[in-house]
Write a protein that holds these residues in place. Sequence first.
Motif, PDB file in Angstrom:
ATOM      1  N   LYS A 276      12.888  18.293  -9.284  1.00  0.00           N
ATOM      2  CA  LYS A 276      14.044  18.276 -10.458  1.00  0.00           C
ATOM      3  C   LYS A 276      15.115  18.692  -9.911  1.00  0.00           C
ATOM      4  CE  LYS A 276      14.807  20.431 -14.926  1.00  0.00           C
ATOM      5  NZ  LYS A 276      14.302  21.236 -15.989  1.00  0.00           N
ATOM      6  N   ASN A 277      16.185  17.894 -10.162  1.00  0.00           N
ATOM      7  CA  ASN A 277      17.637  18.028  -9.640  1.00  0.00           C
ATOM      8  C   ASN A 277      18.459  18.677 -10.836  1.00  0.00           C
ATOM      9  OD1 ASN A 277      19.894  17.584  -7.730  1.00  0.00           O
ATOM     10  ND2 ASN A 277      20.505  16.225  -9.062  1.00  0.00           N
ATOM     11  N   GLU A 278      19.340  19.705 -10.114  1.00  0.00           N
ATOM     12  CA  GLU A 278      20.413  20.312 -11.281  1.00  0.00           C
ATOM     13  C   GLU A 278      21.633  20.154 -10.631  1.00  0.00           C
ATOM     14  OE1 GLU A 278      19.784  21.103 -14.180  1.00  0.00           O
ATOM     15  OE2 GLU A 278      17.552  21.555 -14.199  1.00  0.00           O
ATOM     16  N   GLU A 279      21.718  19.597  -9.409  1.00  0.00           N
ATOM     17  CA  GLU A 279      23.154  19.436  -8.612  1.00  0.00           C
ATOM     18  C   GLU A 279      23.961  18.266  -9.402  1.00  0.00           C
ATOM     19  OE1 GLU A 279      22.573  18.845  -4.431  1.00  0.00           O
ATOM     20  OE2 GLU A 279      21.270  20.292  -4.030  1.00  0.00           O
ATOM     21  N   ILE A 280      25.449  18.698  -9.568  1.00  0.00           N
ATOM     22  CA  ILE A 280      26.089  17.697 -10.069  1.00  0.00           C
ATOM     23  C   ILE A 280      26.551  16.498  -9.267  1.00  0.00           C
ATOM     24  CG2 ILE A 280      27.084  19.479 -11.270  1.00  0.00           C
ATOM     25  CD1 ILE A 280      29.659  19.640  -9.309  1.00  0.00           C
ATOM     26  N   THR A 281      26.097  16.434  -7.780  1.00  0.00           N
ATOM     27  CA  THR A 281      26.365  15.367  -6.963  1.00  0.00           C
ATOM     28  C   THR A 281      25.401  14.330  -6.855  1.00  0.00           C
ATOM     29  OG1 THR A 281      25.682  16.840  -5.163  1.00  0.00           O
ATOM     30  CG2 THR A 281      27.915  16.825  -5.546  1.00  0.00           C
ATOM     31  N   GLN A 282      24.242  14.693  -7.524  1.00  0.00           N
ATOM     32  CA  GLN A 282      23.223  13.712  -7.766  1.00  0.00           C
ATOM     33  C   GLN A 282      22.588  13.585  -9.182  1.00  0.00           C
ATOM     34  OE1 GLN A 282      19.926  14.599  -4.992  1.00  0.00           O
ATOM     35  NE2 GLN A 282      21.264  14.267  -3.308  1.00  0.00           N
ATOM     36  N   PRO A 283      22.023  12.389  -9.661  1.00  0.00           N
ATOM     37  CA  PRO A 283      21.572  12.282 -10.867  1.00  0.00           C
ATOM     38  C   PRO A 283      20.781  13.325 -11.210  1.00  0.00           C
ATOM     39  CG  PRO A 283      21.249  10.429  -9.843  1.00  0.00           C
ATOM     40  CD  PRO A 283      21.662  11.459  -8.675  1.00  0.00           C
ATOM     41  N   LYS A 284      21.162  14.061 -12.469  1.00  0.00           N
ATOM     42  CA  LYS A 284      20.126  15.258 -12.959  1.00  0.00           C
ATOM     43  C   LYS A 284      19.056  14.614 -13.588  1.00  0.00           C
ATOM     44  CE  LYS A 284      23.864  18.514 -14.078  1.00  0.00           C
ATOM     45  NZ  LYS A 284      24.357  19.452 -15.070  1.00  0.00           N
ATOM     46  N   GLY A 285      17.757  15.259 -13.287  1.00  0.00           N
ATOM     47  CA  GLY A 285      16.563  15.056 -13.975  1.00  0.00           C
ATOM     48  C   GLY A 285      15.496  15.002 -12.789  1.00  0.00           C
ATOM     49  N   PHE A 286      14.298  14.338 -12.981  1.00  0.00           N
ATOM     50  CA  PHE A 286      13.318  14.269 -11.859  1.00  0.00           C
ATOM     51  C   PHE A 286      13.752  13.193 -10.955  1.00  0.00           C
ATOM     52  CE2 PHE A 286      11.596  17.006 -15.113  1.00  0.00           C
ATOM     53  CZ  PHE A 286      11.061  17.645 -14.252  1.00  0.00           C
ATOM     54  N   ILE A 287      13.940  13.336  -9.700  1.00  0.00           N
ATOM     55  CA  ILE A 287      14.023  12.330  -8.754  1.00  0.00           C
ATOM     56  C   ILE A 287      12.633  12.159  -7.865  1.00  0.00           C
ATOM     57  CG2 ILE A 287      15.404  11.745  -6.689  1.00  0.00           C
ATOM     58  CD1 ILE A 287      17.715  13.160  -7.870  1.00  0.00           C
ATOM     59  N   ALA A 288      12.337  10.940  -7.648  1.00  0.00           N
ATOM     60  CA  ALA A 288      10.994  10.678  -6.594  1.00  0.00           C
ATOM     61  C   ALA A 288      11.579  10.335  -5.163  1.00  0.00           C
ATOM     62  CB  ALA A 288      10.310   9.736  -7.066  1.00  0.00           C
ATOM     63  N   THR A 289      11.018  10.829  -4.420  1.00  0.00           N
ATOM     64  CA  THR A 289      11.423  10.351  -2.742  1.00  0.00           C
ATOM     65  C   THR A 289      10.099  10.017  -2.183  1.00  0.00           C
ATOM     66  OG1 THR A 289      13.043  12.110  -2.866  1.00  0.00           O
ATOM     67  CG2 THR A 289      12.335  11.240  -0.746  1.00  0.00           C
ATOM     68  N   ALA A 290      10.323   8.978  -1.510  1.00  0.00           N
ATOM     69  CA  ALA A 290       9.261   8.351  -0.682  1.00  0.00           C
ATOM     70  C   ALA A 290       9.760   8.199   0.933  1.00  0.00           C
ATOM     71  CB  ALA A 290       8.594   7.247  -1.114  1.00  0.00           C
ATOM     72  N   ALA A 291       8.915   8.347   1.685  1.00  0.00           N
ATOM     73  CA  ALA A 291       9.559   8.413   3.168  1.00  0.00           C
ATOM     74  C   ALA A 291       8.327   7.822   4.011  1.00  0.00           C
ATOM     75  CB  ALA A 291      10.204   9.403   3.715  1.00  0.00           C
ATOM     76  N   THR A 292       8.694   7.344   5.041  1.00  0.00           N
ATOM     77  CA  THR A 292       7.637   6.805   5.990  1.00  0.00           C
ATOM     78  C   THR A 292       8.150   6.614   7.422  1.00  0.00           C
ATOM     79  OG1 THR A 292       5.528   5.782   6.484  1.00  0.00           O
ATOM     80  CG2 THR A 292       7.368   4.538   5.833  1.00  0.00           C
ATOM     81  N   SER A 293       7.466   6.761   8.373  1.00  0.00           N
ATOM     82  CA  SER A 293       7.865   6.622   9.983  1.00  0.00           C
ATOM     83  C   SER A 293       6.729   5.607  10.534  1.00  0.00           C
ATOM     84  CB  SER A 293       7.878   7.894  10.916  1.00  0.00           C
ATOM     85  OG  SER A 293       9.025   8.600  10.436  1.00  0.00           O
ATOM     86  N   LEU A 294       7.240   4.641  11.270  1.00  0.00           N
ATOM     87  CA  LEU A 294       6.270   3.619  12.194  1.00  0.00           C
ATOM     88  C   LEU A 294       6.998   3.468  13.313  1.00  0.00           C
ATOM     89  CD1 LEU A 294       7.066   0.187  10.628  1.00  0.00           C
ATOM     90  CD2 LEU A 294       8.141   2.106   9.602  1.00  0.00           C
ATOM     91  N   TRP A 295       6.287   2.948  14.324  1.00  0.00           N
ATOM     92  CA  TRP A 295       6.640   2.459  15.577  1.00  0.00           C
ATOM     93  C   TRP A 295       6.864   1.107  15.578  1.00  0.00           C
ATOM     94  CZ3 TRP A 295       4.647  -0.972  19.616  1.00  0.00           C
ATOM     95  CH2 TRP A 295       5.328  -0.574  20.577  1.00  0.00           C
ATOM     96  N   VAL A 296       8.242   0.529  16.241  1.00  0.00           N
ATOM     97  CA  VAL A 296       8.242  -0.871  16.194  1.00  0.00           C
ATOM     98  C   VAL A 296       8.547  -1.203  17.734  1.00  0.00           C
ATOM     99  CG1 VAL A 296       9.961  -2.448  15.408  1.00  0.00           C
ATOM    100  CG2 VAL A 296       9.353  -0.492  13.814  1.00  0.00           C
ATOM    101  N   PRO A 297       8.107  -2.301  18.189  1.00  0.00           N
ATOM    102  CA  PRO A 297       8.275  -2.698  19.505  1.00  0.00           C
ATOM    103  C   PRO A 297       9.491  -3.398  19.993  1.00  0.00           C
ATOM    104  CG  PRO A 297       6.869  -4.203  18.462  1.00  0.00           C
ATOM    105  CD  PRO A 297       7.302  -3.303  17.653  1.00  0.00           C
ATOM    106  N   LEU A 298      10.564  -2.859  19.728  1.00  0.00           N
ATOM    107  CA  LEU A 298      12.071  -3.245  19.685  1.00  0.00           C
ATOM    108  C   LEU A 298      12.934  -2.140  19.939  1.00  0.00           C
ATOM    109  CD1 LEU A 298      12.451  -5.620  16.637  1.00  0.00           C
ATOM    110  CD2 LEU A 298      12.142  -6.216  19.019  1.00  0.00           C
ATOM    111  N   SER A 299      13.830  -2.236  20.668  1.00  0.00           N
ATOM    112  CA  SER A 299      15.204  -1.228  21.013  1.00  0.00           C
ATOM    113  C   SER A 299      15.657  -0.738  19.794  1.00  0.00           C
ATOM    114  CB  SER A 299      16.106  -1.644  22.082  1.00  0.00           C
ATOM    115  OG  SER A 299      16.797  -2.601  21.577  1.00  0.00           O
ATOM    116  N   PHE A 300      16.266   0.257  19.814  1.00  0.00           N
ATOM    117  CA  PHE A 300      17.008   0.762  18.318  1.00  0.00           C
ATOM    118  C   PHE A 300      18.007   0.148  18.189  1.00  0.00           C
ATOM    119  CE2 PHE A 300      18.948   3.572  21.598  1.00  0.00           C
ATOM    120  CZ  PHE A 300      20.302   3.736  21.294  1.00  0.00           C
TER     121      PHE A 300
END
Length: 466
Positions: A276-300
């Motif tokens: 639940k976000n109350e900061e004025i610099t982000q939308p007020k309300g409930f914010i969902a976050t999804a993240a993942t990491s994976l290996w990729v066979p290429l240079s950055f």
Amino acid sequence: MLGLVYVNEPLWVKSSVDEGWLIHRESYDRTFSNSNRPYKSSTARIESSRSFGVVPMTAIDLIKNFRDPIKWMNMFPTIVTKARIVDVLDSGNTEVSIQLMYEKLHILSPLVEARDFVFIRCCKQLDQTTWIMVDVSYDLFKEIKTCAPSYAWKFPSGCVIQDTGDGKSMVAWIEHVQIDEKCQVNHIFRDLLCGRQTYGAERWIVTLQRMSERYNFAMPVTCATTDDSQGEGVKNVMNLSQRMVKSFCETLSMTDKLDFSTSSHLNNEDRVSIRKNEEITQPKGFIATAATSLWVPLSFETIFNLLKDNNTRCQWDVLSGGNNVTERDRVLTGTCSKNYITFIQPMPIENNMLVLQESSIDKMGAFLIYGPIDSTTYTSFLNGGDGEKVVILPSGIIISPDGRLASGMNSNGNAQNGSILTVAFQKLICANNSISQDQHMEAMVYIQSLLSSTVSKIKATLGCSD
């Protein structure tokens, strides 16, 4: 600390992996005998590193930034999540300051926990051109370690800064810590990302160089407005994008705030959090976050060049809706032409929306961090209006070298470099003060599905679908 900076053997030895310098444990213990050491544990490991570099900022300006926890976080937005002064032990002398501080350092992946430190920071002027900053852990962990995700201890670490007289400084940086993880982590990603690559001295030096350049660089706008307030508008763009980058990096510290972490809806490496976000610099309300990491066979570098290309963005970016995009404005943030802030306009124009994006690359990795912004707000703060309260909810991609000289073998049997790709999304799911359990679960499934789809599209764009 000074005894470690410029001496090599026997206190420092070359790493057999990357030719970097490591502290020789036995020589260090003989030279700096001290009973005030962290407890010994079979699971603890010690990390040490040293690096040198020229930073485009004066010594006194660097020290001012290091003494102020807010400026400290802003100088290292991709490393420092939180920082505050617990107590001021000595501030009566302008040539020396001693502070008791707390900080949380994070790795740019949701699969590895953050590190918490409580330490004494001493900043002291050694002569007219030279300053030293030394951090050493203070044993408050007896009171706070039950709520900390890791037990992390700083041996004397920090930097020596010598002003070169041309607005620049020569900085020697040392990192020397003991880490004892107390919770389950993804050891594969930890080993690929942690240590010298992510928390090592070179990372601090390179980030300091990059951020100092960002602050000092004379930023032209390629599609300049004709308004006299252009300079203030560019400043607003820089500040808003800096806030966006810092906010995004903070969202990746997810190991201690997961929802439904064992749900069958999630893949093993996906992380979902709803807050639940109350900061004025982000939308007020409930914010969902999804993240993942994976290996990729290429240079950055290869991954970064492919993903920042506006011509292929429609192949993977859900914000573009599968449509082509065009660039409206660009603000350079350094001498490298690949480091810039840009405003991207999806075509055709829908919902009066633009995308603010910062792209950055250095020798330690790269990122593309972006968020939607309406065109009316964009016009206002670009022409000098107040950008401090502009609402933006960032998503993005972090691309990190995997820390190994070779990450696998290609079809010809040759060594192959690789990268860790971290993708994270944020979305406002409910503007109300509360949500039901069903809404909670639906939001989790939706945001994870969005993440999974985007990762598949990114892999296809990179030619790494398998």
